[in-house]
Design a protein around this motif. Structure first.
Motif, mmCIF file in Angstrom:
data_model
loop_
_atom_site.group_PDB
_atom_site.id
_atom_site.type_symbol
_atom_site.label_atom_id
_atom_site.label_comp_id
_atom_site.label_asym_id
_atom_site.label_seq_id
_atom_site.Cartn_x
_atom_site.Cartn_y
_atom_site.Cartn_z
ATOM 1 N N ILE A 486 0.864 -1.183 0.000
ATOM 2 C CA ILE A 486 0.000 0.000 0.000
ATOM 3 C C ILE A 486 0.897 1.228 0.000
ATOM 4 N N PHE A 487 0.696 2.119 -0.953
ATOM 5 C CA PHE A 487 1.429 3.386 -1.021
ATOM 6 C C PHE A 487 0.541 4.504 -0.480
ATOM 7 N N VAL A 488 1.139 5.371 0.339
ATOM 8 C CA VAL A 488 0.407 6.485 0.946
ATOM 9 C C VAL A 488 1.209 7.770 0.777
ATOM 10 N N GLU A 489 0.551 8.834 0.338
ATOM 11 C CA GLU A 489 1.244 10.121 0.246
ATOM 12 C C GLU A 489 1.541 10.638 1.645
ATOM 13 N N VAL A 490 2.808 11.007 1.882
ATOM 14 C CA VAL A 490 3.220 11.571 3.174
ATOM 15 C C VAL A 490 3.823 12.955 2.929
ATOM 16 N N PRO A 491 3.853 13.807 3.966
ATOM 17 C CA PRO A 491 4.365 15.172 3.787
ATOM 18 C C PRO A 491 5.845 15.186 3.415
ATOM 19 N N LEU A 492 6.226 16.148 2.597
ATOM 20 C CA LEU A 492 7.612 16.297 2.162
ATOM 21 C C LEU A 492 8.557 16.499 3.350
ATOM 22 N N VAL A 493 8.045 17.066 4.435
ATOM 23 C CA VAL A 493 8.877 17.334 5.611
ATOM 24 C C VAL A 493 9.423 16.046 6.233
ATOM 25 N N THR A 494 8.807 14.892 5.885
ATOM 26 C CA THR A 494 9.284 13.622 6.444
ATOM 27 C C THR A 494 10.501 13.081 5.696
ATOM 28 N N PHE A 495 10.880 13.747 4.609
ATOM 29 C CA PHE A 495 11.980 13.242 3.774
ATOM 30 C C PHE A 495 13.128 14.249 3.751
ATOM 31 N N ASN A 496 14.178 13.960 4.508
ATOM 32 C CA ASN A 496 15.305 14.889 4.639
ATOM 33 C C ASN A 496 16.638 14.166 4.603
ATOM 34 N N PRO A 497 16.916 13.450 3.524
ATOM 35 C CA PRO A 497 18.154 12.670 3.462
ATOM 36 C C PRO A 497 19.371 13.577 3.326
ATOM 37 N N VAL A 498 20.518 13.022 3.693
ATOM 38 C CA VAL A 498 21.778 13.760 3.529
ATOM 39 C C VAL A 498 22.632 12.970 2.546
ATOM 40 N N LYS A 499 22.451 13.289 1.269
ATOM 41 C CA LYS A 499 23.210 12.614 0.218
ATOM 42 C C LYS A 499 24.568 13.283 0.016
ATOM 43 N N THR A 500 24.607 14.615 0.177
ATOM 44 C CA THR A 500 25.878 15.343 0.133
ATOM 45 C C THR A 500 25.995 16.169 1.401
ATOM 46 N N VAL A 501 27.198 16.544 1.749
ATOM 47 C CA VAL A 501 27.415 17.301 2.979
ATOM 48 C C VAL A 501 26.608 18.599 2.986
ATOM 49 N N ASN A 502 26.388 19.199 1.805
ATOM 50 C CA ASN A 502 25.650 20.454 1.737
ATOM 51 C C ASN A 502 24.177 20.313 2.112
ATOM 52 N N ASP A 503 23.650 19.081 2.086
ATOM 53 C CA ASP A 503 22.266 18.868 2.539
ATOM 54 C C ASP A 503 22.104 19.223 4.011
ATOM 55 N N LEU A 504 23.216 19.178 4.751
ATOM 56 C CA LEU A 504 23.156 19.534 6.179
ATOM 57 C C LEU A 504 22.886 21.025 6.398
ATOM 58 N N LEU A 505 22.971 21.815 5.333
ATOM 59 C CA LEU A 505 22.700 23.250 5.453
ATOM 60 C C LEU A 505 21.211 23.557 5.285
ATOM 61 N N LYS A 506 20.408 22.548 4.926
ATOM 62 C CA LYS A 506 18.973 22.764 4.749
ATOM 63 C C LYS A 506 18.293 22.945 6.097
ATOM 64 N N PRO A 507 17.120 23.625 6.110
ATOM 65 C CA PRO A 507 16.423 23.914 7.380
ATOM 66 C C PRO A 507 16.173 22.706 8.262
ATOM 67 N N ALA A 508 15.881 21.542 7.645
ATOM 68 C CA ALA A 508 15.574 20.343 8.443
ATOM 69 C C ALA A 508 16.740 19.891 9.304
ATOM 70 N N HIS A 509 17.957 20.396 9.002
ATOM 71 C CA HIS A 509 19.143 19.992 9.754
ATOM 72 C C HIS A 509 19.779 21.150 10.532
ATOM 73 N N GLN A 510 19.066 22.264 10.593
ATOM 74 C CA GLN A 510 19.547 23.418 11.354
ATOM 75 C C GLN A 510 18.688 23.581 12.607
ATOM 76 N N VAL A 511 19.308 23.430 13.765
ATOM 77 C CA VAL A 511 18.546 23.465 15.027
ATOM 78 C C VAL A 511 17.993 24.871 15.281
ATOM 79 N N LYS A 512 18.806 25.896 14.998
ATOM 80 C CA LYS A 512 18.406 27.275 15.302
ATOM 81 C C LYS A 512 17.563 27.856 14.175
#
Length: 512
Positions: A486-512
């Protein structure tokens, strides 16, 4: 294929039979056919999308059941971080601060990844740590940038280039930094704990065992104190018996310079064996690098509870019908009801010939279709990420089913297939909730539900020689091909992979 005594000992040590090796060589000879895409799965045709009222119903279903069931969080975590830093390794190879200004380097190479890295590098969780280590060792800002990357990646520094991704400092909390491993512990508290106890299983590389144990001691104590939850954390390794033989381009066994057979790890599909050894009523599966900082954690937990509640609802009905199929009071009306449930709720497709079968044959087919593990797979809207997606496919026996398909499985020389691929609206974020038991509480043998024809043959080199390698069907691809899906649409906010180091600069990985 003639095996030497040394070959036989090698196979015995790895736990691989001669028959398995011969079967793999036969696969190389035959090749692996492309999958036949029937159409993309979309909302209302293969992908479910729920209203707020329905979501609340599933959340309640899960929360009401949680004290009566066992939960497990299963996290594939054996990946090394080397690919994350590909651009920065290249920077070390191609930049010399003694002969070139940094700005001149950017003008010359137009390297957007390096520019993005240094534009935001003060926001990395490891920035302060590295700056302290290199303080006073550089004579210019350009040299400082070069040394920063060198300290980050190489063995004489922090050696992040060969670290397991799960143990890198991802998030900066001021007083401490948190690894993905720690964030998964926190996530477990939010949706995978029962009576303040949470069970997690990480698949890791054997050489990293001590590092994970050390991290659990530190992070586990911290999270336990904050959340008043105790953790049971177990590990397993990719089994040597799942390695596959490599062959030459003319399909002869490839031998190393010492004469031994070359075997290679067969990809994440090997982990179906590790998953098969787990015992829980509900198993959540999520990749190690897909974590978030606290302000997004409620959204993630809510989504997981919805998927788990849906699983419980569907499983309860499936169990009820499976039990009835084992009984004697079967009417044609009941069989039609069960068939309708399988079609509408579990996305099972039946042959046009089904109606012409005898009642006995229909019962056996329905038993086969309903007595399978169930997977609920979250799907996010496609934002151009590389990777697999949800499709209806037709197999060699003309059976149609829902599958997660990678682009490498599609014939890119076939315009009609490429067109279907391009019409995909959703992407697979590896967000699964699994039920792996039958109505009697017995575990299914998950190895019985693998489609061996969904593996991959790739071309590699070893010591300058070309070879062909075989990857087993991916864990959430062919390794689960014969599950009820069964496939279910889920919010984009649930998907925050870190494929490159620069992905860590995205909001999902910034505490402040």
């Amino acid at each position: 294929m003639e095996l030497t005594e040394a070959d036989k000992k090698q196979l015995e040590k790895k736990g691989i039979s001669k028959e398995k090796v011969l079967g793999q060589i036969e696969t190389f000879k035959e090749g692996i056919p492309f999958v036949r895409l029937e159409k993309a799965a979309v909302v209302s045709d293969g992908i479910s999308k729920f209203s707020e009222v329905e979501e609340q119903k599933f959340i309640k279903k899960f929360e009401d059941a949680i004290k009566k069931i066992s939960l497990l969080k299963f996290v594939p975590a054996s990946g090394a971080a080397s690919r994350m830093f590909k651009a920065m390794f290249n920077f070390l190879d191609t930049y010399d601060p003694k002969v070139e200004k940094f700005e001149a380097y950017l003008d010359r190479t137009k390297d957007k990844d390096v520019k993005a890295f240094f534009d935001g590098y003060k926001n990395f969780a490891f920035y302060d740590l590295i700056q302290k280590r290199i303080a006073g060792k550089t004579s210019s800002k350009d040299e400082e940038k070069y040394l920063f990357v060198k300290e980050m990646l190489l063995s004489e520094g922090l050696d992040f280039g060969i670290y397991p991704k799960g143990l890198l400092p991802f998030h900066d909390y001021g007083k401490h930094t948190a690894t993905p491993f720690e964030e998964h512990l926190k996530e477990a508290v939010a949706y995978a704990q029962v009576n303040n106890e949470a069970n997690l299983h990480f698949t890791i590389s054997e050489q990293h065992g001590e590092m994970f144990n050390k991290e659990f001691k530190t992070a586990g104590e911290r999270v336990t104190k904050e959340a008043t939850t105790s953790f049971t954390v177990n590990y397993s390794f990719q089994k040597p018996s799942t390695d596959t033989i490599a062959v030459t381009l003319d399909n002869k066994p490839f031998r190393n310079s010492d004469g031994s057979l070359l075997f290679r790890p067969a990809g994440h599909g090997s982990l179906i064996e590790n998953l098969n050894e787990q015992d829980a009523d509900i198993i959540f599966i999520k990749n190690i690098d897909n974590v978030v900082v606290p302000r997004f954690s409620d959204d993630v937990a809510r989504s997981k509870k919805i998927l788990a509640g849906l699983l419980l609802e569907l499983q309860n009905k499936a169990f009820e019908y499976a039990k009835l199929l084992d009984g004697d009071n079967l009417t044609s009306e009941l069989l039609e009801t069960i068939k309708s449930f399988l079609e509408k709720d579990l996305n099972v497709r039946f042959s046009d010939k089904f109606g012409g079968f005898s009642i006995g044959q229909q019962i056996e087919i329905l038993k086969d279709k309903i007595n399978r593990p169930i997977r609920i797979c979250g799907m996010v809207k496609n934002e151009g990420e590389p990777g697999g997606g949800p499709f209806w496919i037709r197999d060699a026996h003309d059976h149609i089913s829902l599958q997660i398909i990678e682009s490498a499985q599609v014939d890119m020389d076939n315009p009609a297939q490429v067109d279907i691929l391009k019409n995909s609206t959703h992407f697979n974020p590896v967000d699964l909730v699994c039920g792996v038991k039958n109505y009697k509480g017995e575990k299914f043998n998950l190895l019985n539900f693998v489609d061996a024809k969904q593996g991959f043959i790739t071309q590699k080199t070893k010591e300058g020689k070309d070879l062909k390698a075989l990857e087993l069907p991916g864990l959430w691809n062919g390794a689960m091909a014969f599950w009820n899906t069964i496939f279910v649409e889920v919010p984009l906010v649930t998907f925050n992979p870190v494929k490159t180091v620069n992905d860590l600069l995205k909001p999902a990985h910034q505490v402040k």
